[in-house]
Motif scaffolding. Structure first.
Motif, PDB file in Angstrom:
ATOM      1  N   GLU A 163       0.689  -1.173   0.285  1.00 30.58           N
ATOM      2  CA  GLU A 163       0.120   0.105  -0.073  1.00 30.58           C
ATOM      3  C   GLU A 163       0.924   1.395   0.200  1.00 30.58           C
ATOM      4  OE1 GLU A 163      -3.271   2.534   0.086  1.00 30.58           O
ATOM      5  OE2 GLU A 163      -3.001   0.580  -0.667  1.00 30.58           O
ATOM      6  N   ALA A 164       1.932   1.355   0.743  1.00 26.97           N
ATOM      7  CA  ALA A 164       2.877   2.249   0.950  1.00 26.97           C
ATOM      8  C   ALA A 164       3.331   2.766  -0.532  1.00 26.97           C
ATOM      9  CB  ALA A 164       3.959   2.220   1.675  1.00 26.97           C
ATOM     10  N   ARG A 165       3.958   1.408  -1.478  1.00 26.08           N
ATOM     11  CA  ARG A 165       4.348   1.866  -3.038  1.00 26.08           C
ATOM     12  C   ARG A 165       3.202   2.303  -3.621  1.00 26.08           C
ATOM     13  NH1 ARG A 165       6.118  -3.545  -1.774  1.00 26.08           N
ATOM     14  NH2 ARG A 165       8.308  -3.697  -1.474  1.00 26.08           N
ATOM     15  N   ARG A 166       2.148   1.826  -3.438  1.00 26.45           N
ATOM     16  CA  ARG A 166       0.733   2.637  -4.176  1.00 26.45           C
ATOM     17  C   ARG A 166       0.585   3.990  -3.870  1.00 26.45           C
ATOM     18  NH1 ARG A 166      -1.157  -2.792  -3.567  1.00 26.45           N
ATOM     19  NH2 ARG A 166      -2.228  -2.322  -1.410  1.00 26.45           N
ATOM     20  N   ARG A 167       1.306   4.388  -2.635  1.00 23.57           N
ATOM     21  CA  ARG A 167       1.056   5.634  -2.175  1.00 23.57           C
ATOM     22  C   ARG A 167       2.150   6.478  -2.653  1.00 23.57           C
ATOM     23  NH1 ARG A 167      -1.742   5.841   3.753  1.00 23.57           N
ATOM     24  NH2 ARG A 167      -3.552   4.483   3.222  1.00 23.57           N
ATOM     25  N   GLY A 168       3.245   5.943  -3.438  1.00 22.37           N
ATOM     26  CA  GLY A 168       4.266   6.731  -3.914  1.00 22.37           C
ATOM     27  C   GLY A 168       5.611   6.736  -2.917  1.00 22.37           C
ATOM     28  N   CYS A 169       5.336   5.820  -1.930  1.00 20.09           N
ATOM     29  CA  CYS A 169       6.536   5.788  -0.872  1.00 20.09           C
ATOM     30  C   CYS A 169       7.770   5.000  -1.213  1.00 20.09           C
ATOM     31  CB  CYS A 169       6.250   5.166   0.476  1.00 20.09           C
ATOM     32  SG  CYS A 169       5.019   6.109   1.251  1.00 20.09           S
ATOM     33  N   HIS A 170       8.798   5.510  -0.931  1.00 16.36           N
ATOM     34  CA  HIS A 170      10.228   4.869  -1.536  1.00 16.36           C
ATOM     35  C   HIS A 170      10.968   4.275  -0.382  1.00 16.36           C
ATOM     36  CE1 HIS A 170      12.783   7.875   0.494  1.00 16.36           C
ATOM     37  NE2 HIS A 170      11.705   8.650   0.169  1.00 16.36           N
ATOM     38  N   ALA A 171      10.541   4.249   0.826  1.00 16.88           N
ATOM     39  CA  ALA A 171      11.034   3.469   2.094  1.00 16.88           C
ATOM     40  C   ALA A 171      10.277   3.556   3.149  1.00 16.88           C
ATOM     41  CB  ALA A 171      12.406   4.356   2.077  1.00 16.88           C
ATOM     42  N   VAL A 172      10.462   2.654   4.185  1.00 11.78           N
ATOM     43  CA  VAL A 172       9.940   2.461   5.367  1.00 11.78           C
ATOM     44  C   VAL A 172      10.618   2.578   6.644  1.00 11.78           C
ATOM     45  CG1 VAL A 172       8.429   0.812   6.839  1.00 11.78           C
ATOM     46  CG2 VAL A 172       8.474   0.507   4.256  1.00 11.78           C
ATOM     47  N   HIS A 173      10.241   3.007   7.754  1.00  8.17           N
ATOM     48  CA  HIS A 173      11.240   3.157   9.149  1.00  8.17           C
ATOM     49  C   HIS A 173      10.159   2.786  10.109  1.00  8.17           C
ATOM     50  CE1 HIS A 173       9.884   7.083  10.614  1.00  8.17           C
ATOM     51  NE2 HIS A 173       9.546   7.241   9.490  1.00  8.17           N
ATOM     52  N   VAL A 174      11.008   2.198  11.152  1.00  9.34           N
ATOM     53  CA  VAL A 174      10.146   1.462  12.402  1.00  9.34           C
ATOM     54  C   VAL A 174      11.147   1.481  13.588  1.00  9.34           C
ATOM     55  CG1 VAL A 174      10.814  -0.930  11.415  1.00  9.34           C
ATOM     56  CG2 VAL A 174       8.918  -0.560  13.073  1.00  9.34           C
ATOM     57  N   ASP A 175      10.588   1.458  14.524  1.00  7.55           N
ATOM     58  CA  ASP A 175      11.457   1.266  16.007  1.00  7.55           C
ATOM     59  C   ASP A 175      10.896  -0.022  16.475  1.00  7.55           C
ATOM     60  OD1 ASP A 175      12.633   3.835  15.731  1.00  7.55           O
ATOM     61  OD2 ASP A 175      11.010   4.950  16.818  1.00  7.55           O
TER      62      ASP A 175
END
Length: 133
Positions: free
Chosen positions: A84-96
């Motif tokens: 879904e993030a890719r569909r929204r145009g995201c290029h990366a993820v971050h998490v703690d």
């Protein structure tokens, strides 16, 4: 100094910071990205809560009920959120994540530790991980 601001005051501070940020780099276009999983009886057994902004996805919480861990549900949720993030145009993820939680889970799925905060709580570590999509 007020150590217990009301909702209106909290909203004001949030909106003031958003206006400042918008003036510097444009709107973040923040959108929630929340997914839950159910058992056959309709009970919530897992969920991922986060959002997307400025081309990134952030995972706030990824939780799987202990009875359902190690069955692929966490991987399924994270994969669906990344899609879904890719569909929204995201290029990366971050998490703690904390040392007793899931650093190995994220590393297994292609995430890289970029920072560690020791002794939070005492004797443990908080990790910040990223993954390019």
């Amino acid at each position: 100094m007020n150590f217990n601001p009301d909702e209106k005051e909290i909203a004001f501070v949030n909106e003031a910071l958003a206006a400042y940020n918008d003036g510097k780099v444009g709107p973040d276009n923040h959108r929630l990205l929340n997914i839950v999983e159910y058992d056959d009886a309709g009970n919530v057994i897992a969920g991922i809560l986060g959002g997307t902004y400025w081309g990134w996805m952030h995972v706030d919480i990824l939780w799987v009920d202990e009875k359902h861990r190690r069955g692929g549900i966490g991987t399924k949720l994270l994969s669906a959120a990344e899609d879904e993030a890719r569909r929204r145009g995201c290029h990366a993820v971050h998490v703690d994540t904390m040392s007793w939680q899931a650093p190995e889970f994220y590393k297994k799925l292609g995430y890289t530790i970029i920072s560690e905060l020791k002794d939070i709580p005492q004797g443990h570590t908080k990790y910040h991980l990223i993954k390019n999509l």
